[in-house]
Design a protein around this motif. Structure first.
Motif, PDB file in Angstrom:
ATOM      1  N   GLU A  24       0.828  -1.201   0.000  1.00  0.00           N
ATOM      2  CA  GLU A  24       0.000   0.000   0.000  1.00  0.00           C
ATOM      3  C   GLU A  24       0.870   1.262   0.000  1.00  0.00           C
ATOM      4  OE1 GLU A  24      -2.718   0.141   3.218  1.00  0.00           O
ATOM      5  OE2 GLU A  24      -3.486   2.135   2.710  1.00  0.00           O
ATOM      6  N   ARG A  31       2.115   6.532  -7.022  1.00  0.00           N
ATOM      7  CA  ARG A  31       1.012   7.394  -7.385  1.00  0.00           C
ATOM      8  C   ARG A  31       1.406   8.861  -7.401  1.00  0.00           C
ATOM      9  NH1 ARG A  31      -4.009   7.792  -3.408  1.00  0.00           N
ATOM     10  NH2 ARG A  31      -4.831   9.779  -4.104  1.00  0.00           N
ATOM     11  N   GLU A 115     -10.435  -4.749  -8.874  1.00  0.00           N
ATOM     12  CA  GLU A 115      -9.687  -3.957  -7.907  1.00  0.00           C
ATOM     13  C   GLU A 115      -8.741  -2.946  -8.556  1.00  0.00           C
ATOM     14  OE1 GLU A 115      -7.863  -6.607  -5.191  1.00  0.00           O
ATOM     15  OE2 GLU A 115      -9.745  -7.143  -4.193  1.00  0.00           O
ATOM     16  N   GLN A 119      -9.045   1.082  -7.880  1.00  0.00           N
ATOM     17  CA  GLN A 119      -7.927   1.890  -7.388  1.00  0.00           C
ATOM     18  C   GLN A 119      -7.603   3.029  -8.356  1.00  0.00           C
ATOM     19  OE1 GLN A 119      -6.223   1.634  -4.387  1.00  0.00           O
ATOM     20  NE2 GLN A 119      -5.396   3.590  -5.092  1.00  0.00           N
ATOM     21  N   ASP A 122     -10.258   5.636  -7.946  1.00  0.00           N
ATOM     22  CA  ASP A 122     -10.045   6.309  -6.663  1.00  0.00           C
ATOM     23  C   ASP A 122      -8.927   7.345  -6.772  1.00  0.00           C
ATOM     24  OD1 ASP A 122     -11.998   4.717  -5.651  1.00  0.00           O
ATOM     25  OD2 ASP A 122     -10.728   3.568  -4.300  1.00  0.00           O
ATOM     26  N   ASN A 123      -7.867   6.982  -7.460  1.00  0.00           N
ATOM     27  CA  ASN A 123      -6.748   7.915  -7.654  1.00  0.00           C
ATOM     28  C   ASN A 123      -7.196   9.158  -8.429  1.00  0.00           C
ATOM     29  OD1 ASN A 123      -5.088   6.092  -6.375  1.00  0.00           O
ATOM     30  ND2 ASN A 123      -4.177   5.291  -8.250  1.00  0.00           N
TER      31      ASN A 123
END
Length: 467
Positions: A24, A31, A115, A119, A122-123
């Protein structure tokens, strides 16, 4: 032990496992394209390849509770360091926000296969929040899927995505908005909520549009949190604030706010409603959609599918003993007549029209069948407005990020927006004559230019050249 050189020429040692203890954390580094290098009790030295990477600095400051000292690294060096600390399943691409993920094996469950897309979205959502974007555009192109954010009224390109992700991204968004994922030939509209890792709640309005390259998506972003409304922050002059508040004190009459979509009309109306919102007032609104929830005010959402339009709601409101009514928009002759009737029978009515300036609103009402004498007996004030970008206080010379002591948050030398306004009111001594405070919105904008708040290029971008 590895080392790096700070922007001040100081050599510091890098602790390789300072911030790569699990997958994570490693994904977070990719990111934001940032790498914590070393730290003490008060400061974290953060490796970045651009001093304008404000999102990374703010995020790591929030997560660690420490002040951030950015350390400028070359992009090649930073990516090499990140690759060494990252698992092989994660690849450092051109943009860490939209990193490419490996396709999940078909033997995995459907939930697990989604998933990476979850993600990825979400980013995108969190980046939109951090950049204060009002809209997210996801557009298929011939070679890639383009993402653009509308920030301060201007679309800005983000890193492109692989075309192979298009159908999965669109399907995920449709599922969130409870739309038909099998329907790709017709436009669809929906809404959904999203909670970020920083506990911010975002409301999204989703619109899809079939194109010859595939479905295009636009997401309108609305932060669902309390807003402090303040007349001074709208951008009105002191005299305009005084005139507006004087009109709001009247027990009955019509106040109109005009301008195109995205000109800030809703914020002006919400500021007025917040100002009027006291326990002795019964305030009712008819909106499409309800953009901001206001405690103590009765807000109603239109539902055209069942015939609940502005006119029907307004007729119902008049039987509900209101003091103040806000009608989201006057769209047709019926809603115009209902608004005028309410304003003439003891109610203060606020609404909007789509016209280019304040005088044009008078002509628009007459086009809708309202007689001049009806307007004269009800109209208190017309406000025409636009939003213009403000010059960045750090780099107002349009050289973003080149000031040595400050790091700015701007784009092309602008940061944030402010309103420019033109008021039209009945003449003080003659209710059948009207006067404006500025000859045009362009003239109102020049006041902001003279005050150094914006510049002529921005005024002309929004309003065009003065005729």
């Amino acid at each position: 032990m590895k080392s790096a050189t700070t922007s001040q020429g100081k050599r510091i040692e890098i602790s390789p496992h300072l911030w790569a203890k699990n997958q994570e954390q490693q994904a977070l580094l990719l990111r934001y394209l940032a790498l914590p290098l070393t730290e003490n009790e008060q400061t974290l030295w953060l490796g970045v390849d651009s001093l304008t990477n404000i999102s990374a600095c703010e995020t790591f400051s929030f997560l660690t509770g420490k002040s951030i000292e950015p350390v400028l690294l070359s992009t090649v060096e930073l990516k090499r360091l990140l690759q060494e600390l990252s698992p092989l399943s994660l690849k450092v691409e051109e943009s860490p926000v939209f990193y490419q993920v490996e396709n999940t094996p078909s033997t995995d469950s459907a939930q697990h296969s989604d998933e990476p897309i979850i993600q990825l979205l979400d980013n995108i959502f969190e980046q939109a929040l951090q950049k204060n974007a009002s809209d997210i555009h996801i557009e298929p192109q011939t070679q890639h899927l383009q993402v653009r954010f509308r920030i301060d009224g201007v679309l800005q390109k983000q890193a492109p995505l692989s075309l192979a992700l298009t159908s999965r991204i669109i399907s995920r968004l449709k599922l969130l908005a409870k739309l038909d994922i099998a329907e790709t030939r017709l436009p669809q509209d929906g809404r959904f909520h999203f909670k970020t890792t920083f506990s911010d709640i975002l409301d999204f309005r989703l619109s899809t549009l079939p194109t010859y390259l595939g479905e295009k998506v636009v997401l309108r972003v609305q932060q669902n949190k309390p807003v402090n409304f303040n007349f001074a922050e709208l951008g009105m002059t002191a005299e305009q604030q005084q005139r507006f508040q004087h009109a709001l004190k009247q027990p009955q009459g019509l106040i109109l706010v005009t301008g195109p979509t995205g000109s800030g009309k809703s914020i002006t109306l919400y500021t007025a409603l917040s100002h009027l919102n006291t326990p002795d007032k019964h305030i009712m609104t008819a909106e499409d959609p309800i953009e901001i929830e206001l405690n103590g005010i009765i807000q109603t959402q239109l539902n055209l599918a069942i015939g609940l339009d502005f006119s029907r709601l307004l007729r119902t409101f008049l039987r509900q003993d209101p003091d103040i009514i806000m009608l989201g928009e006057i769209r047709d002759e019926e809603s115009a007549r209902m608004a005028l009737r309410a304003a003439q029978t003891g109610h203060l009515v606020l609404s909007t029209l789509h016209t280019n300036d304040a005088p044009s609103a008078m002509a628009r009402l007459q086009q809708l069948g309202i007689q001049p004498q009806e307007i004269n007996t009800a109209l208190l004030l017309i406000i025409a407005q636009r939003l213009v970008r403000k010059r960045c206080p750090v780099c107002s010379d349009n050289k973003c990020g080149q000031k040595s002591e400050n790091i700015c948050h701007c784009h092309q030398g602008y940061a944030g927006r402010i309103g420019i306004y033109q008021f039209l009111q009945p003449h003080l001594n003659n209710d059948h004559r009207y006067e404006t405070d500025f000859a045009s919105l362009y003239q109102a904008g020049l006041i902001k230019v003279n005050d150094g708040i914006t510049d002529l290029d921005e005024i002309q971008r929004v309003l065009g050249s003065e005729k």
